[in-house]
Design a protein around this motif. Structure first.
Motif, short mmCIF file in Angstrom:
data_model
loop_
_atom_site.label_atom_id
_atom_site.label_comp_id
_atom_site.label_asym_id
_atom_site.label_seq_id
_atom_site.Cartn_x
_atom_site.Cartn_y
_atom_site.Cartn_z
N ASP A 86 31.82 47.98 37.22
CA ASP A 86 31.89 48.27 38.79
C ASP A 86 32.18 47.20 39.86
N SER A 87 32.08 45.68 39.15
CA SER A 87 31.91 44.54 40.55
C SER A 87 34.41 44.26 40.28
N PRO A 88 33.87 44.60 42.01
CA PRO A 88 35.47 43.53 42.11
C PRO A 88 34.91 42.19 41.88
N ALA A 89 33.76 41.59 42.12
CA ALA A 89 33.87 40.18 41.30
C ALA A 89 33.83 39.95 40.33
N LEU A 90 33.62 40.34 39.16
CA LEU A 90 33.69 40.03 38.09
C LEU A 90 35.09 40.84 37.19
N THR A 91 35.07 40.38 36.11
CA THR A 91 36.06 40.56 35.12
C THR A 91 35.20 40.63 33.37
N GLN A 92 36.11 41.79 32.24
CA GLN A 92 35.27 41.94 31.41
C GLN A 92 34.80 40.51 30.70
N THR A 93 36.65 40.24 30.50
CA THR A 93 36.42 38.42 30.03
C THR A 93 36.08 37.43 31.18
N ALA A 119 49.19 50.72 51.60
CA ALA A 119 48.59 50.04 52.57
C ALA A 119 48.68 48.26 52.03
N ALA A 120 47.82 48.45 50.76
CA ALA A 120 47.13 46.66 50.59
C ALA A 120 48.60 46.66 50.16
N VAL A 121 49.16 47.28 49.43
CA VAL A 121 50.57 46.29 49.13
C VAL A 121 51.83 45.80 50.77
N ASN A 122 52.06 46.93 51.51
CA ASN A 122 52.15 45.94 52.28
C ASN A 122 52.42 45.90 52.96
N PHE A 123 50.52 45.19 53.70
CA PHE A 123 49.44 44.37 53.55
C PHE A 123 49.93 42.91 53.35
N ALA A 124 50.59 42.78 52.01
CA ALA A 124 50.49 41.29 50.98
C ALA A 124 51.48 41.04 51.62
N ARG A 125 52.78 42.23 51.50
CA ARG A 125 53.87 42.12 50.96
C ARG A 125 54.70 41.19 52.72
N THR A 126 53.94 41.76 53.90
CA THR A 126 53.89 40.99 55.31
C THR A 126 53.77 39.48 55.41
N HIS A 127 52.24 39.68 54.95
CA HIS A 127 51.98 38.24 55.03
C HIS A 127 51.75 37.27 54.46
N ARG A 128 52.59 37.58 52.61
CA ARG A 128 52.79 37.25 52.24
C ARG A 128 51.32 36.58 51.44
N LEU A 129 50.98 37.78 51.08
CA LEU A 129 49.16 36.78 50.20
C LEU A 129 49.75 37.24 48.92
N ARG A 130 48.90 36.51 48.21
CA ARG A 130 48.69 36.35 46.55
C ARG A 130 48.17 37.55 46.34
N LEU A 131 48.75 38.59 45.28
CA LEU A 131 48.26 40.22 45.10
C LEU A 131 48.04 40.29 44.35
N VAL A 132 46.45 40.85 43.50
CA VAL A 132 46.17 41.48 42.25
C VAL A 132 45.41 42.31 42.54
N VAL A 133 45.45 42.78 41.24
CA VAL A 133 45.09 44.82 40.70
C VAL A 133 44.26 44.80 39.44
N LYS A 134 43.10 44.94 39.60
CA LYS A 134 41.59 45.51 38.42
C LYS A 134 42.01 46.54 38.43
N GLY A 135 41.29 46.74 37.05
CA GLY A 135 41.28 48.91 36.34
C GLY A 135 39.83 48.46 36.44
N GLY A 136 40.31 48.09 34.56
CA GLY A 136 40.08 48.22 33.94
C GLY A 136 39.33 46.23 33.71
N GLY A 137 39.77 45.27 33.83
CA GLY A 137 39.49 43.97 34.03
C GLY A 137 39.03 43.22 32.79
N HIS A 138 39.91 43.86 31.53
CA HIS A 138 39.87 43.30 30.18
C HIS A 138 40.29 42.20 30.22
N SER A 139 41.69 41.50 30.73
CA SER A 139 42.51 40.60 30.47
C SER A 139 42.31 39.65 30.18
#
Length: 595
Positions: A86-93, A119-139
């Motif tokens: 429930d915290s976007p700043a943390l991962t399970q590992t 909207a986030a994908v378009n923004f990242a592509r346009t501004h050349r940002l590193r993009l990551v996605v998190k659902g469970g965060g267990h990777s």
């Protein structure tokens, strides 16, 4: 797409010209932009993105780095995977020695629907940002976090919807409807099991750890306790909604963009786009689920090897079938630990299954049964019912103890040791069925025992499909997962870890201990390699430093995955460690080095 998402997409469209100043097609770049560098979006541009996603843009902050009261409350939940998720700043590992640490992104979009993701994908592509996605965060490879990145966090997209007669979008005429479940990108397996099994009376092939995200497990291939009966989780995928690098929201299935659909079945979705919803086939529920446990001690090396030989024979002749799953582990103290599950059997039948093996053990004074066989059977519908376990076996589960937490959210007590862990080393290998043959079983047992001298070796029977029924094999064959899984009798897993080391905890990595752990994992893997040289590995549970990873993870399927990558993400917006196309990028995903 759901009606609500269509409406949200309509509200977002007037803002897209401002988000896409350069238009949907941008020139190939050899570097992404970091905070503070030239080209990093100005405050006004971030504000426009925030409005496009309904104000759900923020700067993620670890609760361990917050004020004293927040930090104290967070420390009490350190072993609660639902809190971490429930915290976007943390991962399970919390990291992997010599590889990566759990560090939060620069910005996060807490997506509520597919329009937010687009909207986030378009923004990242346009501004050349590193993009990551998190659902469970267990990777285990840290693919759901990256410093200086824009994070798309799908946790709130956790809807689960059952279908009695699902037919895929634009399916060919005559396609038969079938029972299924649609699951949002942020749902965990406990959410799916509660809806499908506890309340719906059916089964969906998912993961054993209940706090794992559905999307990540399925698109990585995916195994659960009963995969020997139903195949991989990816084999049950009927349809997916995905946002690709061009910002399009696509519905893909076997008849609609089939190459992308196939790539999502084991090729790791985060290399191709951001899945927002998936639909999975459901299965009839057996009468019972259950489990057995037992531990046996050998007194000397010769008897230890003999026990391994007999265990492999017994497994081949009695357990290598759809009734049985999970694992038996060869410990570094010459101890065999059995922790298996079963389906469609009574408790008496399960105990009787093990009687010949235990009679063999008892007849030999070199062995001591240190923990007698225990068997538990229950109605299958209760297997993920937290109320059932609270009443009958509370010691087997751990719960989300926060105020207002869902009463349905529980995990197996044995999985709690993985919450926040810091990996020192990890390796997996699919073991071919030929090792069970009489001519090779002794050599296989000797290699397993030699490996266990360095580190525990777990043989996860449900993660190899040798012994599965023809239908499960056929469905699993039609996925991107390495074909070796079809003939593997088990996935051997060797790992070593310590407790959480998130920034702000005040804990440092014990480097000598971590080096010893990593070295012992490597030595154990090398010993096992005597009988399984160049064995393929399961991408979701593998060595971060896996050599020849393209072949190890996907083998002959990799060229087809590369073709899908080139078609749907030619500029490499989506990069994960050892993901399809990642060989064209630096280790941190910021510098293009090829392609």
């Amino acid at each position: 797409m759901k009606r609500r998402d269509c409406l949200k997409a309509g509200l977002t469209l007037p803002l897209l010209p401002m988000l896409l100043k350069a238009g949907p097609a941008v020139a190939a770049t050899r570097a992404r932009v970091r905070p503070g560098a030239a080209g990093w979006p100005a405050a006004a541009e971030w504000d426009r993105l925030s409005r496009a996603v309904g104000g759900r843009l923020s700067v993620p902050q670890s609760p361990f780095l917050a004020d004293a009261a927040t930090r104290a409350a967070a420390l009490e939940q350190l072993q609660n995977p639902f809190f971490l998720g429930d915290s976007p700043a943390l991962t399970q590992t919390s990291g992997y020695f010599g590889a990566w640490r759990s560090v939060s992104s620069a910005k996060v979009v807490a997506a509520a629907n597919s329009a937010d993701v687009a909207a986030a994908v378009n923004f990242a592509r346009t501004h050349r940002l590193r993009l990551v996605v998190k659902g469970g965060g267990h990777s285990y490879h840290g693919t759901s976090c990256a410093p200086d990145s824009l994070l798309v966090w799908t946790r709130a997209m956790n809807q689960v919807e059952l279908h009695d007669a699902f037919v895929a979008h634009n399916a060919r005429p005559g396609t038969a409807p079938q029972p299924a479940v649609s699951v949002g990108a942020g749902a965990m397996w406990i959410d799916a099991y509660d809806a499908v099994t506890t309340r719906g009376g059916r089964y969906v092939q998912g993961g054993g750890c209940t706090s794992v995200g559905v999307t990540g497990l399925v698109t990585g291939g995916g195994f659960g306790s009963f995969s020997k009966a139903h195949g991989t989780a990816a084999a049950s995928l009927l349809e997916a909604e995905i946002v690709t690098a061009d910002g399009q929201i696509r519905t893909v299935n076997a008849d609609n963009e089939p190459d992308l659909f196939w790539a999502l079945k084991g090729g790791c979705a985060a290399s191709f786009g951001i899945v927002t919803r998936m639909t999975l086939r459901t299965h009839d529920l057996p009468d019972t689920f259950g489990g057995v446990s037992c531990q046996i001690q050998a007194s000397d090396d010769a008897s230890w090897r003999a026990l391994a030989v007999e265990m492999l024979r017994f497994y081949r002749d009695t357990l290598c079938n759809p009734h049985w799953g999970e694992q038996f582990t060869f410990k570094d103290t010459r101890r065999l630990s059995i922790s298996m599950v079963f389906q469609g059997l009574s408790r008496d039948a399960a105990e009787a299954t093990w009687t010949p093996f235990l009679d063999w053990v008892r007849a030999r004074p070199a062995y001591t049964i240190t923990e007698p066989l225990q068997a538990l059977a229950m109605p299958a519908r209760d297997f993920w019912d937290a109320d059932f376990f609270r009443q009958h076996a509370p010691g087997l589960i751990a719960e989300d103890t926060r105020d207002g937490a869902s009463s349905r959210h529980m995990l197996w007590k044995g999985d709690q040791g993985q919450v926040g862990w810091f990996l020192h080393g990890y390796a997996s290998a699919w073991l071919p069925s030929v090792l069970l043959d009489d001519a090779q079983r002794e050599q296989a047992a000797a290699a397993i025992c030699a490996a266990a001298d360095h580190m525990d070796v777990g043989l996860h029977c449900n993660k190899g499909l040798f012994g599965a029924p023809a239908a499960a094999l056929a469905a699993s064959r039609d996925t991107a997962t390495h074909p070796a899984v079809l003939d593997a009798f088990a996935l051997a897993i060797i790992g070593n870890a310590s407790g959480p080391v998130y920034p702000g905890l005040g804990r440092t990595v014990d480097e000598p201990q971590a080096r010893r752990g990593a070295l012992n994992v490597a030595r154990a893997y090398q010993a096992l390699s005597v009988v399984a040289p160049s064995a393929p590995a399961y991408v979701s549970e593998s060595d971060y430093f896996q050599k020849d990873w393209q072949q190890a993870f996907w083998g002959p399927n990799y060229p087809r995955l590369q073709a899908a990558k080139r078609r749907y993400d030619p500029q490499g917006l989506f990069v994960i460690h050892h993901g399809v196309g990642s060989e064209d990028w630096s280790a941190d995903g910021f510098e293009r080095i090829g392609g």
